[in-house]
Design a protein around this motif. Structure first.
Motif, PDB file in Angstrom:
ATOM      1  N   PRO A 100       0.802  -1.234   0.000  1.00 13.63           N
ATOM      2  CA  PRO A 100       0.000   0.000   0.000  1.00 13.63           C
ATOM      3  C   PRO A 100       0.833   1.282   0.000  1.00 13.63           C
ATOM      4  CG  PRO A 100      -0.303  -1.248   2.051  1.00 13.63           C
ATOM      5  CD  PRO A 100       0.455  -2.127   1.116  1.00 13.63           C
ATOM      6  N   VAL A 101       1.992   1.260   0.670  1.00 15.49           N
ATOM      7  CA  VAL A 101       2.803   2.490   0.743  1.00 15.49           C
ATOM      8  C   VAL A 101       3.427   2.797  -0.627  1.00 15.49           C
ATOM      9  CG1 VAL A 101       4.819   3.560   1.830  1.00 15.49           C
ATOM     10  CG2 VAL A 101       3.246   2.172   3.204  1.00 15.49           C
ATOM     11  N   VAL A 102       3.890   1.766  -1.310  1.00 15.15           N
ATOM     12  CA  VAL A 102       4.514   1.975  -2.629  1.00 15.15           C
ATOM     13  C   VAL A 102       3.430   2.393  -3.627  1.00 15.15           C
ATOM     14  CG1 VAL A 102       5.991   0.958  -4.398  1.00 15.15           C
ATOM     15  CG2 VAL A 102       6.163   0.145  -2.026  1.00 15.15           C
ATOM     16  N   ARG A 103       2.305   1.742  -3.514  1.00 14.89           N
ATOM     17  CA  ARG A 103       1.180   2.057  -4.397  1.00 14.89           C
ATOM     18  C   ARG A 103       0.724   3.510  -4.213  1.00 14.89           C
ATOM     19  NH1 ARG A 103      -3.306  -2.260  -5.384  1.00 14.89           N
ATOM     20  NH2 ARG A 103      -4.979  -0.988  -6.176  1.00 14.89           N
ATOM     21  N   LYS A 104       0.658   3.933  -2.973  1.00 18.65           N
ATOM     22  CA  LYS A 104       0.248   5.324  -2.704  1.00 18.65           C
ATOM     23  C   LYS A 104       1.288   6.302  -3.263  1.00 18.65           C
ATOM     24  CE  LYS A 104      -1.176   8.614   0.838  1.00 18.65           C
ATOM     25  NZ  LYS A 104      -0.259   9.665   0.398  1.00 18.65           N
ATOM     26  N   ALA A 105       2.569   5.954  -3.104  1.00 21.90           N
ATOM     27  CA  ALA A 105       3.628   6.834  -3.625  1.00 21.90           C
ATOM     28  C   ALA A 105       3.460   7.013  -5.129  1.00 21.90           C
ATOM     29  CB  ALA A 105       5.004   6.245  -3.308  1.00 21.90           C
ATOM     30  N   LYS A 117      15.801  -4.969  -9.650  1.00 20.10           N
ATOM     31  CA  LYS A 117      14.680  -5.811  -9.213  1.00 20.10           C
ATOM     32  C   LYS A 117      13.780  -5.169  -8.152  1.00 20.10           C
ATOM     33  CE  LYS A 117      16.509 -10.378 -10.433  1.00 20.10           C
ATOM     34  NZ  LYS A 117      15.712 -10.948 -11.511  1.00 20.10           N
ATOM     35  N   ALA A 118      14.023  -5.460  -6.862  1.00 24.31           N
ATOM     36  CA  ALA A 118      13.062  -5.097  -5.814  1.00 24.31           C
ATOM     37  C   ALA A 118      13.041  -3.597  -5.503  1.00 24.31           C
ATOM     38  CB  ALA A 118      13.378  -5.872  -4.532  1.00 24.31           C
ATOM     39  N   LEU A 119      13.959  -2.837  -6.085  1.00 23.98           N
ATOM     40  CA  LEU A 119      14.100  -1.431  -5.699  1.00 23.98           C
ATOM     41  C   LEU A 119      12.831  -0.612  -5.915  1.00 23.98           C
ATOM     42  CD1 LEU A 119      15.812   0.913  -4.657  1.00 23.98           C
ATOM     43  CD2 LEU A 119      16.799   1.160  -6.942  1.00 23.98           C
ATOM     44  N   SER A 120      12.033  -0.966  -6.919  1.00 24.06           N
ATOM     45  CA  SER A 120      10.831  -0.151  -7.147  1.00 24.06           C
ATOM     46  C   SER A 120       9.556  -0.898  -6.766  1.00 24.06           C
ATOM     47  CB  SER A 120      10.769   0.285  -8.605  1.00 24.06           C
ATOM     48  OG  SER A 120      10.675  -0.851  -9.416  1.00 24.06           O
ATOM     49  N   GLY A 179       8.463  -3.682  -7.525  1.00 25.30           N
ATOM     50  CA  GLY A 179       7.859  -4.516  -8.570  1.00 25.30           C
ATOM     51  C   GLY A 179       6.988  -3.740  -9.543  1.00 25.30           C
ATOM     52  N   TYR A 180       6.919  -2.436  -9.400  1.00 21.52           N
ATOM     53  CA  TYR A 180       5.998  -1.662 -10.239  1.00 21.52           C
ATOM     54  C   TYR A 180       6.649  -1.067 -11.490  1.00 21.52           C
ATOM     55  CZ  TYR A 180       2.020  -1.451  -7.008  1.00 21.52           C
ATOM     56  OH  TYR A 180       0.941  -1.733  -6.237  1.00 21.52           O
ATOM     57  N   VAL A 181       7.826  -0.470 -11.296  1.00 17.90           N
ATOM     58  CA  VAL A 181       8.431   0.317 -12.379  1.00 17.90           C
ATOM     59  C   VAL A 181       9.829  -0.224 -12.640  1.00 17.90           C
ATOM     60  CG1 VAL A 181       8.888   2.661 -13.182  1.00 17.90           C
ATOM     61  CG2 VAL A 181       7.322   2.289 -11.277  1.00 17.90           C
ATOM     62  N   PRO A 182      10.191  -0.469 -13.890  1.00 16.23           N
ATOM     63  CA  PRO A 182      11.567  -0.916 -14.139  1.00 16.23           C
ATOM     64  C   PRO A 182      12.557   0.099 -13.590  1.00 16.23           C
ATOM     65  CG  PRO A 182      10.241  -1.079 -16.129  1.00 16.23           C
ATOM     66  CD  PRO A 182       9.413  -0.351 -15.117  1.00 16.23           C
ATOM     67  N   VAL A 183      13.591  -0.409 -12.940  1.00 18.20           N
ATOM     68  CA  VAL A 183      14.606   0.496 -12.383  1.00 18.20           C
ATOM     69  C   VAL A 183      15.919  -0.271 -12.234  1.00 18.20           C
ATOM     70  CG1 VAL A 183      14.150   0.018  -9.936  1.00 18.20           C
ATOM     71  CG2 VAL A 183      15.004   2.262 -10.592  1.00 18.20           C
ATOM     72  N   GLY A 184      17.001   0.438 -12.348  1.00 10.91           N
ATOM     73  CA  GLY A 184      18.312  -0.148 -12.074  1.00 10.91           C
ATOM     74  C   GLY A 184      19.186   0.945 -11.493  1.00 10.91           C
ATOM     75  N   ALA A 185      20.146   0.557 -10.683  1.00 15.59           N
ATOM     76  CA  ALA A 185      21.037   1.548 -10.087  1.00 15.59           C
ATOM     77  C   ALA A 185      22.441   0.969 -10.025  1.00 15.59           C
ATOM     78  CB  ALA A 185      20.550   1.924  -8.693  1.00 15.59           C
ATOM     79  N   ALA A 198       9.810   5.707 -10.981  1.00  8.25           N
ATOM     80  CA  ALA A 198      10.784   4.758 -10.430  1.00  8.25           C
ATOM     81  C   ALA A 198      11.400   5.308  -9.144  1.00  8.25           C
ATOM     82  CB  ALA A 198      11.870   4.472 -11.462  1.00  8.25           C
ATOM     83  N   MET A 199      11.719   6.593  -9.161  1.00  8.72           N
ATOM     84  CA  MET A 199      12.365   7.190  -7.984  1.00  8.72           C
ATOM     85  C   MET A 199      11.404   7.208  -6.785  1.00  8.72           C
ATOM     86  SD  MET A 199      15.401   7.860  -9.183  1.00  8.72           S
ATOM     87  CE  MET A 199      15.175   6.383 -10.149  1.00  8.72           C
ATOM     88  N   ALA A 200      10.141   7.579  -7.038  1.00  6.88           N
ATOM     89  CA  ALA A 200       9.162   7.640  -5.945  1.00  6.88           C
ATOM     90  C   ALA A 200       8.942   6.234  -5.367  1.00  6.88           C
ATOM     91  CB  ALA A 200       7.844   8.209  -6.459  1.00  6.88           C
ATOM     92  N   ALA A 201       8.848   5.255  -6.273  1.00  6.04           N
ATOM     93  CA  ALA A 201       8.648   3.876  -5.803  1.00  6.04           C
ATOM     94  C   ALA A 201       9.864   3.430  -4.992  1.00  6.04           C
ATOM     95  CB  ALA A 201       8.412   2.950  -6.995  1.00  6.04           C
ATOM     96  N   GLY A 202      11.063   3.775  -5.473  1.00  2.82           N
ATOM     97  CA  GLY A 202      12.290   3.393  -4.765  1.00  2.82           C
ATOM     98  C   GLY A 202      12.344   4.006  -3.371  1.00  2.82           C
ATOM     99  N   LEU A 203      12.000   5.288  -3.284  1.00  6.01           N
ATOM    100  CA  LEU A 203      11.995   5.944  -1.968  1.00  6.01           C
ATOM    101  C   LEU A 203      10.986   5.290  -1.034  1.00  6.01           C
ATOM    102  CD1 LEU A 203      12.392   9.603  -3.216  1.00  6.01           C
ATOM    103  CD2 LEU A 203      13.820   8.548  -1.446  1.00  6.01           C
ATOM    104  N   ALA A 204       9.822   4.949  -1.590  1.00  9.68           N
ATOM    105  CA  ALA A 204       8.791   4.308  -0.759  1.00  9.68           C
ATOM    106  C   ALA A 204       9.269   2.927  -0.292  1.00  9.68           C
ATOM    107  CB  ALA A 204       7.492   4.190  -1.553  1.00  9.68           C
TER     108      ALA A 204
END
Ligand SMILES: Cc1ncc(COP(=O)(O)O)c(C=O)c1O
Length: 465
Positions: free
Chosen positions: A79-84, A269-272, A274-280, A311-317
């Protein structure tokens, strides 16, 4: 089609055409996927998902022990990632202007770097393989040397650079010429030093625990490798795409060994959530300063979608949730419980040889049984193709017990468990109970059907030769 004057309505589109999913895939995408799913009876229709579960069209629940190959570290739809994500869309940010500095990438870099204080800077891309490509390029440029060392059986992604450091012929065959990189056996310090002495090595890329087969380097290997690399002025690149973000019970798997400080760390992988492709790709200041050495080189390595706001918002969440919920410690404790309970079965079942791994990255290895009756069956499978017994276990786990797992790589008698890190005792109980029932079947009693399915797999393996 439902576009055009009627506008776009996602709900309607899915309601009207969702049932065509397998047919559409067969016609327009990789046709072997639906074929393979039908062959093993995995061609289900999943309608909804939450946490570590998804549900089929009849409302049956399935336990997910695969987490979308590890991207669903917090389970589905946290829910927190989804809200972000809702919030970031509603904020209508001036994202990706490309000629300004947005706040979210800096904030995520700051938060991510707090978990590896010896590193200074981050490059954000869009996937695990891109994180690895970045590390390979940065290592080459920063050292001025061409060659990357990697481990036999390694997996670092499937774009051409990452494929050049892939340790399996099955992935590489037919795609040559690749980059002239060199494999060494995992844990072999002599081989590493031999290659380093040639003076042309930019870096050594390594998964602290290999995804294929769940093999871990021997204790002390990463530290000793780091010392050798430093002596020869080459870089240590930790690929934490699968093992990172709490998966192994530490924030990064390399942190299990004291004193290991990789020069570059790959995350995805898990950084976002599961919602948005991301790599760091995280690295030391001097490496980034060398790559971006002048204003002219500001775009020398970049990605159009890199650092995008979603991706950034999801990662922060995700990082906030991990801290708030103590995800790393939880994964370690739950992993210990699951591994201990599975390891207790090794003495009971002769086909079950080893349970290994760390945190919630667990490998279950099967092997040759002692009794004559089972040995005959085992030998029949092995003669057709290695890995069929593990497949014989994965199939009833889904079909009878509604638990999704995977065989950990081609030709391997190993099942890999990488569930969402949020699972608890209930899921551990469900998995161990189901796995015990499948092992009971395989070792006698009601196992006729299971071995009949094994015969079908043998026939298919022979037909596919
Ligand atoms: C260790 C490791 N590195 C890199 C990758 C590639 O990541 P992606 O599939 O996001 O390109 C994977 C994917 O499984 C992986 O396990």
């Amino acid at each position: 089609m439902t576009t055009g004057p009627q506008g776009f309505d996602l709900g309607r589109l899915l309601a009207e055409r969702g049932a065509e999913r397998y047919e559409l895939h067969t016609r327009h995408l990789n046709h072997q996927l639906p074929r393979m799913l039908r062959t093993i009876g995995f061609d289900r229709v999943y309608e909804r998902a939450e946490g570590a579960y998804f549900w089929d069209e009849d409302g049956n629940d399935y336990l997910d022990m695969l987490a979308g190959f590890g991207v669903m570290g917090l389970g589905r739809h946290h829910p927190v990632v989804r809200k972000a994500l809702h919030d970031v869309l509603d904020a209508s940010l001036a994202d990706l202007t490309r000629f300004d500095c947005q706040p979210l990438p800096g904030l995520l870099a700051e938060r991510l770097l707090a978990h590896s204080p010896h590193l200074d800077r981050v490059f954000f891309g869009n996937s695990g393989t891109e994180a690895v490509e970045t590390a390979l390029k940065f290592a080459r440029y920063a050292t001025g040397r061409p060659r990357i060392l990697y481990c036999a059986h390694a997996f670092h992604g499937l774009t051409t650079g990452s494929l050049s450091v892939n340790g399996e012929d099955g992935f590489r065959d037919g795609f040559a010429p690749l980059l002239p990189d060199t494999a060494i056996p995992l844990g072999d310090l002599d081989a590493l030093e031999r290659e380093l002495r040639r003076g042309d090595v930019a870096g050594f890329v390594v998964e602290p625990i290999q995804g294929k087969g769940v093999h871990e380097a021997p204790p002390g290997f990463l530290r000793a490798a780091q010392e050798l690399l430093r002596r020869h002025k080459a870089l240590l690149i930790a690929d934490e795409v699968q093992t990172g973000l709490g998966r192994t019970g530490d924030f990064y798997a390399y942190q299990h060994e004291e004193g290991v400080e990789p020069d570059l760390v790959c995350v995805a992988k898990a950084l976002s959530g599961g919602y948005v492709p991301v790599g760091a790709t995280l690295g030391k200041d001097w490496i980034f300063r060398r790559v971006y050495s002048s204003m002219d080189r500001v775009l020398v390595h970049s990605a159009s979608f890199g650092s995008n706001a979603q991706a950034m918002a999801a990662g922060l969440a995700v990082l906030a949730v991990m801290e708030d919920e103590g995800t790393v410690a939880h994964a370690r404790a739950t992993g210990d419980l699951l591994r201990t309970r599975l390891a207790a079965l090794v003495d009971r079942y002769e086909l079950l040889h080893e349970v290994r791994g760390r945190g919630l990255m667990i490998g279950i290895e099967f092997g040759r049984p002692d009794s004559i009756k089972l040995r005959g069956r085992w030998t029949m499978l092995q003669a057709a193709r290695k890995g069929l017994f593990a497949q014989m276990v994965v199939v009833p786990l889904l079909q009878k017990h509604r638990i999704l797992t995977q065989v950990s790589g081609d030709h391997l008698e190993v099942i890999k468990l990488i569930p969402p890190l949020t699972i608890g005792e209930r899921e551990v109980d469900r998995f161990v109970t189901a796995f015990t029932a499948v092992m009971d079947d395989a070792h006698g009693g009601g196992g006729g059907l299971m071995w009949d399915f094994g015969k079908t797999l043998v026939k298919q393996a022979v037909a596919n030769r």
